[in-house]
Write a protein that holds these residues in place. Structure first.
Motif, PDB file in Angstrom:
ATOM      1  N   SER A 126       0.823  -1.211   0.000  1.00 15.15           N
ATOM      2  CA  SER A 126       0.000   0.000   0.000  1.00 15.15           C
ATOM      3  C   SER A 126       0.853   1.257   0.000  1.00 15.15           C
ATOM      4  CB  SER A 126      -0.932   0.002   1.215  1.00 15.15           C
ATOM      5  OG  SER A 126      -1.825  -1.082   1.176  1.00 15.15           O
ATOM      6  N   GLN A 127       2.003   1.197   0.660  1.00 18.16           N
ATOM      7  CA  GLN A 127       2.886   2.352   0.752  1.00 18.16           C
ATOM      8  C   GLN A 127       3.899   2.413  -0.397  1.00 18.16           C
ATOM      9  OE1 GLN A 127       4.679   2.022   4.657  1.00 18.16           O
ATOM     10  NE2 GLN A 127       2.673   1.856   5.643  1.00 18.16           N
ATOM     11  N   CYS A 128       3.781   1.484  -1.354  1.00 17.02           N
ATOM     12  CA  CYS A 128       4.723   1.402  -2.483  1.00 17.02           C
ATOM     13  C   CYS A 128       6.159   1.230  -1.996  1.00 17.02           C
ATOM     14  CB  CYS A 128       4.607   2.634  -3.373  1.00 17.02           C
ATOM     15  SG  CYS A 128       2.981   2.822  -4.140  1.00 17.02           S
ATOM     16  N   ALA A 129       6.323   0.565  -0.858  1.00 16.14           N
ATOM     17  CA  ALA A 129       7.650   0.272  -0.310  1.00 16.14           C
ATOM     18  C   ALA A 129       8.148  -1.051  -0.883  1.00 16.14           C
ATOM     19  CB  ALA A 129       7.576   0.203   1.213  1.00 16.14           C
ATOM     20  N   ASP A 130       9.393  -1.392  -0.590  1.00 16.94           N
ATOM     21  CA  ASP A 130       9.955  -2.667  -1.039  1.00 16.94           C
ATOM     22  C   ASP A 130       9.243  -3.803  -0.305  1.00 16.94           C
ATOM     23  OD1 ASP A 130      11.402  -4.863  -1.793  1.00 16.94           O
ATOM     24  OD2 ASP A 130      13.353  -4.097  -1.151  1.00 16.94           O
ATOM     25  N   ALA A 131       8.417  -4.545  -1.042  1.00 18.97           N
ATOM     26  CA  ALA A 131       7.594  -5.588  -0.430  1.00 18.97           C
ATOM     27  C   ALA A 131       8.075  -6.999  -0.748  1.00 18.97           C
ATOM     28  CB  ALA A 131       6.145  -5.430  -0.875  1.00 18.97           C
ATOM     29  N   GLN A 132       9.261  -7.134  -1.343  1.00 16.61           N
ATOM     30  CA  GLN A 132       9.718  -8.461  -1.758  1.00 16.61           C
ATOM     31  C   GLN A 132       9.722  -9.458  -0.606  1.00 16.61           C
ATOM     32  OE1 GLN A 132      13.194  -8.678  -4.639  1.00 16.61           O
ATOM     33  NE2 GLN A 132      13.428  -6.590  -3.889  1.00 16.61           N
TER      34      GLN A 132
ATOM     35  N   PHE B 259       1.250 -23.059  -5.712  1.00 12.80           N
ATOM     36  CA  PHE B 259       1.951 -22.949  -6.994  1.00 12.80           C
ATOM     37  C   PHE B 259       1.859 -21.539  -7.576  1.00 12.80           C
ATOM     38  CE2 PHE B 259      -0.012 -27.393  -7.514  1.00 12.80           C
ATOM     39  CZ  PHE B 259       1.016 -27.998  -6.828  1.00 12.80           C
ATOM     40  N   THR B 260       0.902 -20.749  -7.104  1.00 10.89           N
ATOM     41  CA  THR B 260       0.562 -19.475  -7.729  1.00 10.89           C
ATOM     42  C   THR B 260       1.535 -18.369  -7.348  1.00 10.89           C
ATOM     43  OG1 THR B 260      -1.773 -20.108  -7.657  1.00 10.89           O
ATOM     44  CG2 THR B 260      -1.284 -17.783  -7.994  1.00 10.89           C
ATOM     45  N   ASP B 261       2.016 -17.639  -8.354  1.00  6.67           N
ATOM     46  CA  ASP B 261       2.889 -16.476  -8.130  1.00  6.67           C
ATOM     47  C   ASP B 261       4.129 -16.824  -7.308  1.00  6.67           C
ATOM     48  OD1 ASP B 261       1.251 -14.475  -9.477  1.00  6.67           O
ATOM     49  OD2 ASP B 261      -0.182 -14.865  -7.877  1.00  6.67           O
ATOM     50  N   GLY B 262       4.719 -17.946  -7.635  1.00  6.46           N
ATOM     51  CA  GLY B 262       5.942 -18.393  -6.966  1.00  6.46           C
ATOM     52  C   GLY B 262       5.683 -19.595  -6.082  1.00  6.46           C
TER      53      GLY B 262
ATOM     54  N   LYS C 231      10.782 -19.959  -0.335  1.00 12.83           N
ATOM     55  CA  LYS C 231      11.578 -20.124   0.891  1.00 12.83           C
ATOM     56  C   LYS C 231      13.049 -19.827   0.627  1.00 12.83           C
ATOM     57  CE  LYS C 231       8.511 -23.408   3.230  1.00 12.83           C
ATOM     58  NZ  LYS C 231       8.324 -24.787   3.714  1.00 12.83           N
ATOM     59  N   ASP C 232      13.548 -20.267  -0.518  1.00 19.49           N
ATOM     60  CA  ASP C 232      14.927 -19.937  -0.888  1.00 19.49           C
ATOM     61  C   ASP C 232      15.086 -18.431  -1.090  1.00 19.49           C
ATOM     62  OD1 ASP C 232      15.658 -22.600  -0.817  1.00 19.49           O
ATOM     63  OD2 ASP C 232      15.370 -22.919  -2.966  1.00 19.49           O
ATOM     64  N   ARG C 233      14.065 -17.814  -1.681  1.00 16.09           N
ATOM     65  CA  ARG C 233      14.114 -16.373  -1.912  1.00 16.09           C
ATOM     66  C   ARG C 233      14.134 -15.613  -0.586  1.00 16.09           C
ATOM     67  NH1 ARG C 233      13.685 -12.934  -5.882  1.00 16.09           N
ATOM     68  NH2 ARG C 233      12.668 -10.920  -5.639  1.00 16.09           N
TER      69      ARG C 233
END
Length: 373
Positions: free
Chosen positions: A298-304, A352-355, A361-363
């Motif tokens: 929502s805040q356009c922050a780094d959400a990875q 399975f969806t979107d990763g 978990k590795d990411r």
């Protein structure tokens, strides 16, 4: 966030979707009228600006609405949000495309999809083999997309294709493709888990001609853009998994209060109550992770990192707790009017969806190490 809007969504989900979804889990398909009702509520334009025909809400409202909808049926909710996402994208890329397609998308007359996945390529997005070649007057696309939500009925798609060599992420571009155009052949995909409300399918692209303006994101920008969009998708998928677990908790609570065993209600049996409370506690933890991801997006922050952690937490919660809650219901929980069997299937598909969960978990491990270094 609009509570009045979410109240309307809740009424629609519990009063309309839940009643129909039992049949979808055994092969029936949603009626077109249901999409039109969803459109009338604004579910196909939650974040689309009001001046362009949408509701103009923020991402938090989208995630909350999808949580409610998924409590009734995950597949139908995913079908709606995939059309919504294309409508929102068209608002961002230019007036011509928006003017041409938004009326049909927002009214529910047209479904839409994002086409990333291919038969041999899923989470490794950079490895896509669908090609885009410059020709006189524009572009020519060739390839195949598979396991696409809305793929069997969509009239419009944003297709990601390689303009350079396979494996070159900077060579990937995004194109707006009319799926009724010459050279497009669609097909449905079914499995032992019902795919009807998801509309899962694929399509072949054979010499599909596109004008220059069909390119929505140029090479060098499309790959980064889709990674940002995936963070939002992972977050709302997390919310949807939470919605399925909440629906299962509600069903189990109601059944546990009325069903008696050995002279007392099930929910008065200590072991039953212990299992129930364990599921509720796990859901609370998953919701906390989801809320953090919603805030970041929502805040356009780094959400990875937050989005990946939320999806892992909520998918794991759903995959673990839904079977346990079914066990508390006994054989009664297998009846299609209860959500357990379709939600258990959907939780597996959400993984399975979107990763895929194992790759995420590795990411998370890599992102955490980078953050701590």
């Amino acid at each position: 966030m609009s509570q009045a809007f979410l109240d309307q969504v809740t009424y629609f989900a519990k009063g309309r979707i839940a009643a129909e979804a039992a049949a979808w889990s055994i092969g029936a398909a949603p009626e077109p009228a249901l999409y039109h009702e969803a459109a009338a509520l604004g579910l196909l334009g939650i974040e689309v600006p009001e001046e362009m025909g949408g509701r103009g809400f923020g991402f938090a409202t989208r995630a909350a609405a999808l949580e409610v909808l998924a409590g009734a049926d995950f597949g139908f909710a995913m079908s709606l949000v995939n059309t919504h996402n294309i409508a929102l994208r068209l608002c961002e890329v230019g007036q011509d495309a928006a003017a041409q397609y938004l009326p049909d998308l927002l009214s529910g007359r047209m479904h839409a999809c994002t086409a990333l996945t291919e038969p041999g390529t899923g989470s490794d997005f950079a490895a896509i083999r669908t090609t885009a070649r410059q020709v006189a007057g524009g572009w020519e696309l060739d390839g195949e997309k598979a396991w696409i939500i809305n793929g069997r009925q969509a009239g419009l798609s944003i297709v990601y294709a390689q303009c350079a060599e396979v494996g070159d992420s900077d060579g990937i571009a995004a194109f707006l493709v009319d799926l009724n155009a010459p050279g497009v052949t669609r097909y449905a995909i079914d499995s032992a888990f019902s795919q009807t409300s998801l509309g899962t399918g694929g399509f072949y692209l054979s010499g599909v001609k596109l004008p220059h303006e069909a390119m929505l994101a140029a090479p060098g920008t499309a790959f980064k853009a889709i990674l940002q969009e995936i963070n939002a998708a992972r977050t709302y998928v997390a919310a949807m998994c939470n919605g399925m677990v909440q629906a299962a908790l509600d069903s189990a609570a109601a059944y546990g209060a009325e069903r008696c065993s050995f002279g007392k209600p099930l929910n008065a049996i200590p072991r039953w109550q212990t299992e129930f409370e364990a599921a509720r506690t796990t859901l609370m933890q998953a919701r906390h992770a989801t809320e953090q991801a919603v805030d970041k997006v929502s805040q356009c922050a780094d959400a990875q990192l937050a989005a990946a952690e939320a999806k892992i937490s909520s998918v794991s919660c759903a995959q673990t707790q839904l079977p346990r809650l079914l066990q508390l219901m006994g054989a009664e929980g297998l009846r299609p009017e209860h959500p357990f069997t379709r939600h258990i299937a959907a939780a597996q598909m959400a993984g399975f969806t979107d990763g895929a969960t194992n790759i995420l978990k590795d990411r998370v491990a890599r992102l955490t190490a980078r953050k701590e270094s």
